[in-house]
Design a protein around this motif. Structure first.
Motif, short mmCIF file in Angstrom:
data_model
loop_
_atom_site.label_atom_id
_atom_site.label_comp_id
_atom_site.label_asym_id
_atom_site.label_seq_id
_atom_site.Cartn_x
_atom_site.Cartn_y
_atom_site.Cartn_z
N ILE A 173 0.85 -1.20 0.00
CA ILE A 173 0.00 0.00 0.00
C ILE A 173 0.88 1.25 0.00
O ILE A 173 0.63 2.21 -0.74
N GLN A 174 1.92 1.24 0.82
CA GLN A 174 2.86 2.36 0.84
C GLN A 174 3.48 2.56 -0.54
O GLN A 174 3.66 3.70 -0.99
N GLN A 175 3.80 1.47 -1.24
CA GLN A 175 4.42 1.58 -2.57
C GLN A 175 3.48 2.28 -3.55
O GLN A 175 3.93 3.10 -4.36
N ILE A 176 2.19 1.97 -3.47
CA ILE A 176 1.21 2.66 -4.32
C ILE A 176 1.26 4.17 -4.03
O ILE A 176 1.32 5.00 -4.94
N GLU A 177 1.27 4.50 -2.75
CA GLU A 177 1.32 5.90 -2.32
C GLU A 177 2.59 6.59 -2.81
O GLU A 177 2.56 7.68 -3.39
N LEU A 178 3.74 5.94 -2.60
CA LEU A 178 5.02 6.54 -2.98
C LEU A 178 5.13 6.75 -4.48
O LEU A 178 5.62 7.78 -4.94
N GLU A 179 4.68 5.77 -5.26
CA GLU A 179 4.79 5.90 -6.71
C GLU A 179 3.91 7.02 -7.25
O GLU A 179 4.34 7.79 -8.12
N LEU A 180 2.70 7.14 -6.71
CA LEU A 180 1.82 8.24 -7.14
C LEU A 180 2.40 9.60 -6.74
O LEU A 180 2.40 10.55 -7.52
N LEU A 181 2.90 9.68 -5.51
CA LEU A 181 3.44 10.95 -5.03
C LEU A 181 4.74 11.30 -5.75
O LEU A 181 4.99 12.48 -6.05
N LEU A 182 5.52 10.30 -6.08
CA LEU A 182 6.76 10.54 -6.82
C LEU A 182 6.44 11.01 -8.24
O LEU A 182 7.09 11.94 -8.76
N ASP A 183 5.45 10.39 -8.87
CA ASP A 183 5.02 10.85 -10.20
C ASP A 183 4.58 12.32 -10.14
O ASP A 183 4.99 13.14 -10.98
N TYR A 184 3.77 12.65 -9.16
CA TYR A 184 3.25 14.01 -9.02
C TYR A 184 4.40 15.01 -8.78
O TYR A 184 4.47 16.06 -9.41
N THR A 185 5.30 14.65 -7.88
CA THR A 185 6.40 15.55 -7.52
C THR A 185 7.32 15.77 -8.71
O THR A 185 7.73 16.91 -8.99
N CYS A 186 7.64 14.70 -9.44
CA CYS A 186 8.50 14.82 -10.63
C CYS A 186 7.84 15.71 -11.68
O CYS A 186 8.50 16.58 -12.26
N GLU A 187 6.56 15.50 -11.91
CA GLU A 187 5.88 16.30 -12.93
C GLU A 187 5.91 17.78 -12.58
O GLU A 187 6.15 18.63 -13.44
N LYS A 188 5.68 18.10 -11.32
CA LYS A 188 5.71 19.50 -10.89
C LYS A 188 7.12 20.09 -10.96
O LYS A 188 7.29 21.27 -11.24
N ALA A 189 8.12 19.26 -10.69
CA ALA A 189 9.50 19.76 -10.63
C ALA A 189 10.17 19.83 -12.00
O ALA A 189 10.89 20.79 -12.28
N VAL A 190 9.95 18.80 -12.83
CA VAL A 190 10.70 18.74 -14.10
C VAL A 190 9.82 18.57 -15.33
O VAL A 190 10.32 18.46 -16.44
N GLY A 191 8.49 18.53 -15.14
CA GLY A 191 7.59 18.46 -16.29
C GLY A 191 7.28 17.08 -16.81
O GLY A 191 6.53 16.92 -17.77
N LYS A 192 7.85 16.05 -16.19
CA LYS A 192 7.57 14.65 -16.56
C LYS A 192 7.41 13.85 -15.29
O LYS A 192 8.09 14.13 -14.29
N THR A 193 6.55 12.83 -15.34
CA THR A 193 6.39 11.98 -14.18
C THR A 193 7.61 11.06 -14.02
O THR A 193 8.37 10.85 -14.96
N PHE A 194 7.76 10.51 -12.83
CA PHE A 194 8.81 9.52 -12.56
C PHE A 194 8.67 8.36 -13.55
O PHE A 194 9.67 7.91 -14.12
N THR A 195 7.45 7.91 -13.78
CA THR A 195 7.20 6.78 -14.70
C THR A 195 7.64 7.14 -16.12
O THR A 195 8.25 6.32 -16.81
N GLU A 196 7.33 8.35 -16.57
CA GLU A 196 7.73 8.77 -17.92
C GLU A 196 9.25 8.87 -18.04
O GLU A 196 9.81 8.46 -19.07
N ILE A 197 9.90 9.39 -17.03
CA ILE A 197 11.37 9.51 -17.07
C ILE A 197 12.00 8.12 -17.10
O ILE A 197 12.97 7.88 -17.80
N ALA A 198 11.42 7.19 -16.34
CA ALA A 198 12.00 5.84 -16.23
C ALA A 198 11.81 5.01 -17.49
O ALA A 198 12.58 4.08 -17.75
N SER A 199 10.80 5.35 -18.31
CA SER A 199 10.52 4.50 -19.49
C SER A 199 11.29 4.96 -20.72
O SER A 199 11.91 5.99 -20.74
#
Length: 199
Positions: A173-199
Motif C-alpha cells: 500500500i505504501q508503494q502505491i502511495e510513494l509511486e503516485l506521489l513521486l510521479d506528481y512531484t516529478c511532474e511539478k519539478a521537471v515536467g515529466k512523471t517519474f514513470t515517464e522519465i523511467a521509461s
C-alpha cells in the motif's frame, strides 16, 4: 531536466518495494548524486518542487535523515503540501508517528487515485489476520484517503510486532502511495512523471 535526474530515476526504479520501517540506506552513493542536483533559476514555486523532489528521492532511497534535511528548506518547510507529505512519510518510516500525522496533508491531488488503487489492492488480497483485515477495510472504505489513519495502522502493526503478512500488505500500500506521489512531484519539478522519465 538535469541529466543526473534520469540516471537517479533509473537507479531508483530498480529498487525493491520499500519497507515501512527501513533500517539502512538502500544505495549510499546515490545520496551524493541526489543532493548535487542543481536547482533551476525558476520562480519560488518551481524551486520548491525541485527541493521537494530531492527530498523525495532521498526518502525513496531510505536516506531519511538527509531527506528530512532537504525538506527543512525555507521554500518548502510548512509551505508546500507535497513537500509536507514527503515530510510526513519520512517521519512515518522512521517511526515518529505523531510527527508523521502532523505533516500528512488531509487532502492532496493524489488521494483520489491512491484510494482507488489501495481499495482494489486490499480487495484482491486474502488476509488471514482478522484485525488487520478489518483495519485495512476501514482505511479503503472511507470516502477519501486518510493519510493519518494509514499512519496509525502502520504504527499499531510495527509496535505490536510486524508480521510477515502485515509487512507485505503495508509495504505494498505504501508503494502505491510513494509511486503516485513521486510521479506528481516529478511532474511539478521537471515536467515529466517519474514513470515517464523511467521509461
Amino acid at each position: 531536466m538535469h541529466s543526473s535526474i534520469q540516471e537517479i530515476v533509473g537507479l531508483l526504479k530498480e529498487r525493491p518495494t520499500l519497507s515501512v520501517g527501513p533500517q539502512v540506506i538502500w544505495n549510499e552513493r546515490l545520496d551524493r548524486q541526489i543532493t548535487s542536483i542543481p536547482l533551476t533559476n525558476g520562480d519560488d514555486e518551481k524551486r520548491a518542487y525541485e527541493i521537494a523532489l530531492k527530498g523525495a528521492f532521498l526518502i525513496y532511497n531510505d536516506s531519511l535523515s538527509k531527506g528530512h534535511d532537504e525538506l527543512q528548506d525555507r521554500l518548502v518547510y510548512a509551505r508546500n503540501d507535497t513537500a509536507s507529505y514527503w515530510h510526513g512519510i519520512m517521519h512515518r518510516k522512521e517511526g515518529d508517528y505523531n510527527n508523521a500525522k502532523h505533516w500528512c496533508p488531509s487532502n492532496h491531488p493524489i488521494h483520489v487515485q491512491l484510494l482507488e488503487k489501495a481499495r482494489a489492492y486490499v480487495k484482491a488480497q486474502t488476509i488471514e489476520n482478522g484485525e488487520l483485515k478489518a483495519t485495512l477495510q476501514k482505511l479503503v472504505e472511507q470516502s477519501a484517503w486518510n493519510a493519518r489513519l494509514f499512519v496509525d495502522i502502520v504504527k499499531d502493526n510495527v509496535l505490536n510486532g510486524l508480521t510477515d503478512e502485515a509487512a507485505t500488505l503495508l509495504a505494498n500500500i505504501q508503494q502505491i502511495e510513494l509511486e503516485l506521489l513521486l510521479d506528481y512531484t516529478c511532474e511539478k519539478a521537471v515536467g515529466k512523471t517519474f514513470t515517464e522519465i523511467a521509461s
